[in-house]
Motif scaffolding. Structure first.
Motif, PDB file in Angstrom:
ATOM      1  N   MET A   1       0.849  -1.190   0.000  1.00 39.04           N
ATOM      2  CA  MET A   1       0.000   0.000   0.000  1.00 39.04           C
ATOM      3  C   MET A   1       0.883   1.237   0.000  1.00 39.04           C
ATOM      4  O   MET A   1       1.803   1.353   0.799  1.00 39.04           O
ATOM      5  CB  MET A   1      -0.914   0.021   1.232  1.00 39.04           C
ATOM      6  N   ARG A   2       0.591   2.169  -0.919  1.00 37.93           N
ATOM      7  CA  ARG A   2       1.370   3.399  -0.980  1.00 37.93           C
ATOM      8  C   ARG A   2       0.461   4.537  -1.445  1.00 37.93           C
ATOM      9  O   ARG A   2      -0.452   4.340  -2.249  1.00 37.93           O
ATOM     10  CB  ARG A   2       2.546   3.246  -1.938  1.00 37.93           C
ATOM     11  N   PHE A   3       0.722   5.722  -0.904  1.00 33.97           N
ATOM     12  CA  PHE A   3      -0.066   6.892  -1.288  1.00 33.97           C
ATOM     13  C   PHE A   3       0.343   7.353  -2.681  1.00 33.97           C
ATOM     14  O   PHE A   3       1.527   7.437  -2.998  1.00 33.97           O
ATOM     15  CB  PHE A   3       0.140   8.023  -0.279  1.00 33.97           C
ATOM     16  N   GLN A   4      -0.636   7.653  -3.517  1.00 34.80           N
ATOM     17  CA  GLN A   4      -0.378   8.087  -4.887  1.00 34.80           C
ATOM     18  C   GLN A   4      -0.659   9.581  -5.006  1.00 34.80           C
ATOM     19  O   GLN A   4      -1.810  10.019  -4.837  1.00 34.80           O
ATOM     20  CB  GLN A   4      -1.233   7.295  -5.878  1.00 34.80           C
ATOM     21  N   ASP A   5       0.372  10.338  -5.314  1.00 31.38           N
ATOM     22  CA  ASP A   5       0.221  11.786  -5.416  1.00 31.38           C
ATOM     23  C   ASP A   5      -0.700  12.195  -6.556  1.00 31.38           C
ATOM     24  O   ASP A   5      -1.310  13.273  -6.510  1.00 31.38           O
ATOM     25  CB  ASP A   5       1.593  12.443  -5.618  1.00 31.38           C
ATOM     26  N   ASN A   6      -0.804  11.367  -7.569  1.00 36.93           N
ATOM     27  CA  ASN A   6      -1.614  11.707  -8.743  1.00 36.93           C
ATOM     28  C   ASN A   6      -3.020  11.120  -8.673  1.00 36.93           C
ATOM     29  O   ASN A   6      -3.648  10.849  -9.696  1.00 36.93           O
ATOM     30  CB  ASN A   6      -0.927  11.230 -10.019  1.00 36.93           C
ATOM     31  N   TRP A   7      -3.534  10.919  -7.457  1.00 33.85           N
ATOM     32  CA  TRP A   7      -4.827  10.252  -7.295  1.00 33.85           C
ATOM     33  C   TRP A   7      -5.969  11.040  -7.947  1.00 33.85           C
ATOM     34  O   TRP A   7      -6.927  10.448  -8.462  1.00 33.85           O
ATOM     35  CB  TRP A   7      -5.128  10.011  -5.822  1.00 33.85           C
ATOM     36  N   PHE A   8      -5.864  12.381  -7.951  1.00 30.89           N
ATOM     37  CA  PHE A   8      -6.932  13.170  -8.567  1.00 30.89           C
ATOM     38  C   PHE A   8      -6.969  12.945 -10.071  1.00 30.89           C
ATOM     39  O   PHE A   8      -8.045  12.871 -10.681  1.00 30.89           O
ATOM     40  CB  PHE A   8      -6.737  14.655  -8.257  1.00 30.89           C
ATOM     41  N   GLN A   9      -5.790  12.816 -10.683  1.00 30.60           N
ATOM     42  CA  GLN A   9      -5.739  12.525 -12.116  1.00 30.60           C
ATOM     43  C   GLN A   9      -6.267  11.122 -12.409  1.00 30.60           C
ATOM     44  O   GLN A   9      -6.908  10.879 -13.434  1.00 30.60           O
ATOM     45  CB  GLN A   9      -4.299  12.655 -12.637  1.00 30.60           C
ATOM     46  N   ILE A  10      -6.008  10.194 -11.483  1.00 25.63           N
ATOM     47  CA  ILE A  10      -6.517   8.829 -11.647  1.00 25.63           C
ATOM     48  C   ILE A  10      -8.043   8.830 -11.652  1.00 25.63           C
ATOM     49  O   ILE A  10      -8.678   8.106 -12.432  1.00 25.63           O
ATOM     50  CB  ILE A  10      -5.981   7.917 -10.526  1.00 25.63           C
ATOM     51  N   LEU A  11      -8.647   9.656 -10.804  1.00 24.58           N
ATOM     52  CA  LEU A  11     -10.106   9.726 -10.750  1.00 24.58           C
ATOM     53  C   LEU A  11     -10.705  10.233 -12.055  1.00 24.58           C
ATOM     54  O   LEU A  11     -11.874   9.989 -12.341  1.00 24.58           O
ATOM     55  CB  LEU A  11     -10.538  10.643  -9.601  1.00 24.58           C
ATOM     56  N   GLN A  12      -9.924  10.924 -12.856  1.00 23.23           N
ATOM     57  CA  GLN A  12     -10.414  11.472 -14.113  1.00 23.23           C
ATOM     58  C   GLN A  12     -10.230  10.524 -15.295  1.00 23.23           C
ATOM     59  O   GLN A  12     -10.644  10.834 -16.411  1.00 23.23           O
ATOM     60  CB  GLN A  12      -9.699  12.799 -14.403  1.00 23.23           C
ATOM     61  N   THR A  13      -9.637   9.370 -15.052  1.00 23.45           N
ATOM     62  CA  THR A  13      -9.441   8.405 -16.126  1.00 23.45           C
ATOM     63  C   THR A  13     -10.766   7.774 -16.534  1.00 23.45           C
ATOM     64  O   THR A  13     -11.748   7.808 -15.783  1.00 23.45           O
ATOM     65  CB  THR A  13      -8.458   7.305 -15.702  1.00 23.45           C
ATOM     66  N   THR A  14     -10.781   7.182 -17.715  1.00 19.43           N
ATOM     67  CA  THR A  14     -12.022   6.597 -18.238  1.00 19.43           C
ATOM     68  C   THR A  14     -12.539   5.469 -17.357  1.00 19.43           C
ATOM     69  O   THR A  14     -13.741   5.397 -17.059  1.00 19.43           O
ATOM     70  CB  THR A  14     -11.795   6.068 -19.670  1.00 19.43           C
ATOM     71  N   PHE A  15     -11.658   4.581 -16.914  1.00 20.27           N
ATOM     72  CA  PHE A  15     -12.125   3.435 -16.126  1.00 20.27           C
ATOM     73  C   PHE A  15     -12.676   3.884 -14.774  1.00 20.27           C
ATOM     74  O   PHE A  15     -13.618   3.288 -14.251  1.00 20.27           O
ATOM     75  CB  PHE A  15     -11.013   2.390 -15.958  1.00 20.27           C
TER      76      PHE A  15
END
Length: 294
Positions: A1-15
């Motif tokens: 488990m690791r914190f992802q700094d780009n999590w907001f960008q991940i939320l904007q992905t198609t999937f």
């Protein structure tokens, strides 16, 4: 488990967008059906339908058909059998257990034959919200419209039949037909929910939000609204946490739902509220049953 700094960008992905829309559709149907699942004492049936759908999913994997189609066929078929064979609670549980046992065995057989698709089988058991496709979204949307439209038509008599089936039947309410219709709608809800949280975690969306809502109010409409809000919040927060730490969303969705239930339980522990379960021969029933349905 690791914190992802780009999590907001991940939320904007198609999937992730597909997961958000699909999870929200499931939250709506699960929240609306949850009140009736608890009031009609159908929690075991809801759990069983998920397992009854398991051979449908594994069979679909085996023959190369869509998993959703296999789930729907077996869930609806199993629901119809439960509704036809089990009029009373005791009869329904016997029918449910028998159909569940056969379906589980069939699912094990199909799963053993479909070993090349072990990952897909795992997704059926534990859910994979991030794998929802556009075709599944359209199907989920159709299922949701069907469930909402059907409940809009039968909600009032179904509340009466759920709270006091004996009196409802005596007054001409088609209790048996309503029971079959309800179990079919529940089967469609389970078909969707299994693909979000999996067979083993189904209660997190179908039962737990409604159980929390019932601690706050006994009015059917308010319970449904709160249950939808709790279920949808669980999906949204679960997806955000999943994007933040790169872990499966099913864990977070179920954890948030259970946490909400625990918080509500602790907050209302001194109120002495009871679940609005049907009573036979008494007057202790949900006060919000519309008078014109009696």
């Amino acid at each position: 488990m690791r914190f992802q700094d780009n999590w907001f960008q991940i939320l904007q992905t198609t999937f992730m967008q597909h997961a958000l829309v699909g999870g929200s559709l499931v939250a709506v149907t699960a929240g609306l059906m949850g009140y009736f699942v608890i009031t009609r004492q159908n929690a075991f049936a809801a759990h069983a339908l998920a397992h009854i759908g398991f051979p449908g999913a594994t069979g679909a994997i085996l023959v190369g058909a869509p998993v959703t189609l296999g789930l729907a066929v077996f869930c609806v078929g199993g629901g119809l059998l439960i509704g036809l064979f089990g009029k009373r609670v005791a009869e329904r549980e016997i029918a449910t257990g028998s159909i569940l046992a056969f379906s589980t065995g069939l699912g094990v057989l199909f799963a053993s034959l479909a070993t090349a698709n072990a990952s897909t089988t795992t997704n059926v058991l534990f859910g994979n919200l991030l794998a929802i496709s556009v075709d599944q979204l359209w199907l989920f949307g159709g299922f949701t419209l069907l469930v909402v439209a059907a409940l809009a038509v039968i909600a009032r008599p179904l509340v009466f039949a759920s709270v006091d089936p004996a009196v409802a039947e005596a007054r001409g309410v088609p209790v048996r037909a309503l029971g079959v219709a309800f179990i079919v709608l529940l089967a469609l809800t389970v078909t969707m929910a299994v693909q979000v949280v999996g067979t083993l975690l189904l209660f997190a969306l179908v039962v737990t939000p409604a159980a929390a809502a019932l601690r706050l109010t006994a009015r059917p409409g308010a319970v449904a609204a709160l249950a939808v809000a709790f279920a949808m919040s669980s999906v949204w927060v679960g997806l955000v946490l999943s994007a933040m730490v790169n872990l499966p969303p099913s864990f977070f969705v179920t954890s948030v739902a259970v946490l909400v239930w625990v918080v509500v339980l602790l907050a209302t522990r001194d109120r002495g509220r009871r679940l609005p379960t049907p009573t036979h021969g008494g007057h202790d029933r949900v006060p919000a049953v519309p008078e014109h349905t009696r």
